[in-house]
Design a protein around this motif. Structure first.
Motif, PDB file in Angstrom:
ATOM      1  N   SER A 159       0.848  -1.188   0.000  1.00 42.28           N
ATOM      2  CA  SER A 159       0.000   0.000   0.000  1.00 42.28           C
ATOM      3  C   SER A 159       0.884   1.239   0.000  1.00 42.28           C
ATOM      4  O   SER A 159       1.929   1.243  -0.665  1.00 42.28           O
ATOM      5  N   THR A 160       0.492   2.287   0.723  1.00 44.97           N
ATOM      6  CA  THR A 160       1.353   3.459   0.891  1.00 44.97           C
ATOM      7  C   THR A 160       2.724   3.017   1.381  1.00 44.97           C
ATOM      8  O   THR A 160       3.752   3.515   0.930  1.00 44.97           O
ATOM      9  N   GLY A 161       2.729   2.079   2.331  1.00 44.88           N
ATOM     10  CA  GLY A 161       3.940   1.412   2.791  1.00 44.88           C
ATOM     11  C   GLY A 161       3.797  -0.077   2.569  1.00 44.88           C
ATOM     12  O   GLY A 161       2.899  -0.540   1.850  1.00 44.88           O
ATOM     13  N   ILE A 162       4.672  -0.852   3.179  1.00 44.56           N
ATOM     14  CA  ILE A 162       4.610  -2.310   3.114  1.00 44.56           C
ATOM     15  C   ILE A 162       4.708  -2.843   4.537  1.00 44.56           C
ATOM     16  O   ILE A 162       5.563  -2.408   5.313  1.00 44.56           O
ATOM     17  N   GLY A 163       3.830  -3.764   4.878  1.00 41.58           N
ATOM     18  CA  GLY A 163       3.870  -4.366   6.200  1.00 41.58           C
ATOM     19  C   GLY A 163       3.510  -5.833   6.130  1.00 41.58           C
ATOM     20  O   GLY A 163       3.074  -6.337   5.090  1.00 41.58           O
ATOM     21  N   GLY A 164       3.690  -6.514   7.238  1.00 37.10           N
ATOM     22  CA  GLY A 164       3.396  -7.939   7.261  1.00 37.10           C
ATOM     23  C   GLY A 164       2.963  -8.415   8.624  1.00 37.10           C
ATOM     24  O   GLY A 164       3.160  -7.743   9.646  1.00 37.10           O
ATOM     25  N   GLY A 165       2.348  -9.567   8.632  1.00 35.97           N
ATOM     26  CA  GLY A 165       1.963 -10.232   9.861  1.00 35.97           C
ATOM     27  C   GLY A 165       2.114 -11.725   9.668  1.00 35.97           C
ATOM     28  O   GLY A 165       1.930 -12.233   8.555  1.00 35.97           O
ATOM     29  N   ALA A 166       2.457 -12.435  10.723  1.00 36.59           N
ATOM     30  CA  ALA A 166       2.700 -13.872  10.613  1.00 36.59           C
ATOM     31  C   ALA A 166       1.965 -14.647  11.695  1.00 36.59           C
ATOM     32  O   ALA A 166       1.886 -14.210  12.846  1.00 36.59           O
ATOM     33  N   VAL A 167       1.443 -15.790  11.295  1.00 40.76           N
ATOM     34  CA  VAL A 167       0.927 -16.793  12.221  1.00 40.76           C
ATOM     35  C   VAL A 167       1.848 -17.998  12.100  1.00 40.76           C
ATOM     36  O   VAL A 167       2.048 -18.521  10.998  1.00 40.76           O
ATOM     37  N   VAL A 168       2.441 -18.401  13.204  1.00 38.46           N
ATOM     38  CA  VAL A 168       3.387 -19.508  13.212  1.00 38.46           C
ATOM     39  C   VAL A 168       2.918 -20.537  14.230  1.00 38.46           C
ATOM     40  O   VAL A 168       2.706 -20.216  15.398  1.00 38.46           O
ATOM     41  N   GLY A 169       2.726 -21.764  13.764  1.00 40.11           N
ATOM     42  CA  GLY A 169       2.240 -22.807  14.666  1.00 40.11           C
ATOM     43  C   GLY A 169       0.879 -22.476  15.259  1.00 40.11           C
ATOM     44  O   GLY A 169       0.575 -22.870  16.384  1.00 40.11           O
ATOM     45  N   GLY A 170       0.073 -21.739  14.505  1.00 38.12           N
ATOM     46  CA  GLY A 170      -1.264 -21.385  14.979  1.00 38.12           C
ATOM     47  C   GLY A 170      -1.318 -20.192  15.903  1.00 38.12           C
ATOM     48  O   GLY A 170      -2.387 -19.853  16.405  1.00 38.12           O
ATOM     49  N   ARG A 171      -0.188 -19.517  16.125  1.00 40.84           N
ATOM     50  CA  ARG A 171      -0.139 -18.379  17.050  1.00 40.84           C
ATOM     51  C   ARG A 171       0.236 -17.111  16.288  1.00 40.84           C
ATOM     52  O   ARG A 171       1.223 -17.091  15.539  1.00 40.84           O
TER      53      ARG A 171
END
Length: 307
Positions: A136-148
């Motif tokens: 988008s205007t910037g770049i970001g991320g989010g992660a789910v690892v092992g269901g958390r």
């Protein structure tokens, strides 16, 4: 919390949105507006968000307010701090909203919310290892690892837009450093990368609009040869970031979202995949089916107590 409704807010650097969301994911009363960029302080953003919440709430009842916001965040203070893409150094959220509406307010980063939204109602339902990326205007991320859902020490785990991807052009990022992914492939960064790439190649300015990512990607989608050549350079940069992300999180799935991905995700993926490292298996890479509402749904899920 069956039968419960919550207010969900998605606060970005460019736009904000709010809606009433039920425990089964039904969205109603949707409102949106432009995130204020002028004023004495970030409280102008706080007021705009509060007015959106009031408009959505009306005569309805809600158990909580979930706010997904562009970061970085100070979760202890309940505020946005030093965001490279917002116009203000600080935007207070939790305290003012809780005081105004008498409801608990749960704040998390918009991209962490996006990962939660995809797992709750999107492409990643039933997937325990995933990465959500917004372009988008910037770049970001989010992660789910092992269901958390990974939040990190202060809720800012996953600021992948600031992965270092290049020393050749060394383009400046909004955070003050150089060579970060966001400086090349975000909505604000892509035109600057195109200009630097064009100058390095000693090529003349093209006839298509180069002042926006939409103009550049639109030309590539139409088959313009110069835009197509740039897409290979952009694909290499994007692949460096995704290769790092795959190594870091080993996801089963990567979901792309944000206006750039929603409009041209398949084009981007086509130019990313050939440049990916193959140290670990390549995960499924796809565009979010939620039409940009993953952070909003993730904010609702967080307010509902889902993690």
């Amino acid at each position: 919390m069956e039968g419960t409704s919550v207010i969900a807010v998605d606060l970005g650097a460019t736009h904000y949105r709010a809606a009433l969301v039920t425990a089964d994911g039904c969205v109603s009363g949707f409102v949106q507006g432009d995130t204020p960029r002028e004023g004495v302080s970030g409280e102008v953003v706080t007021r705009a968000v509060g007015d959106a919440v009031a408009s959505v709430l009306g005569q309805s009842r809600a158990a909580a307010i979930g706010v997904a916001s562009a970061g970085p965040l100070d979760l202890v203070g309940g505020r946005v701090v030093c965001s490279p893409n917002m116009a203000f150094d600080e935007v207070p959220l939790v305290g003012p909203l809780s005081e105004r509406f008498g409801l608990p307010v749960r704040l998390l980063n918009d991209c962490r919310a996006g990962a939660l939204g995809e797992r709750w109602r999107g492409a990643a339902q039933g997937v325990d290892d995933l990465v959500y990326l917004t372009l988008s205007t910037g770049i970001g991320g989010g992660a789910v690892v092992g269901g958390r859902l990974l939040l990190g020490r202060d809720g800012n785990a996953g600021e992948v837009g600031h992965l270092f991807v290049d020393a050749g052009y060394a383009l400046p990022c909004g955070c003050g450093h150089r060579g970060h992914w966001e400086a090349y492939a975000s909505g604000t960064g892509m035109p600057r990368f195109f200009a630097a790439w064009l100058a390095k190649k000693n090529l003349q300015n093209p006839s298509f609009d180069t002042s926006s990512s939409r103009g550049i990607l639109g030309a590539a989608a139409r088959g313009d040869p110069l835009a197509g050549a740039f897409m290979d350079a952009l694909g290499e940069i994007n692949a460096r970031a995704l290769s790092d992300i795959i190594i870091a999180y080993s996801p089963e799935m990567i979901v792309l979202d944000g206006p750039i991905a929603q409009a041209h995700g398949d084009l981007l993926i086509r130019h990313i995949v050939p440049h990916l490292d193959r140290y670990l298996p390549t995960p499924a890479i796809m565009v979010s089916p939620l039409g940009g509402r993953a952070p909003l749904l993730g904010a609702a899920a967080y307010a509902l107590g889902l993690r």
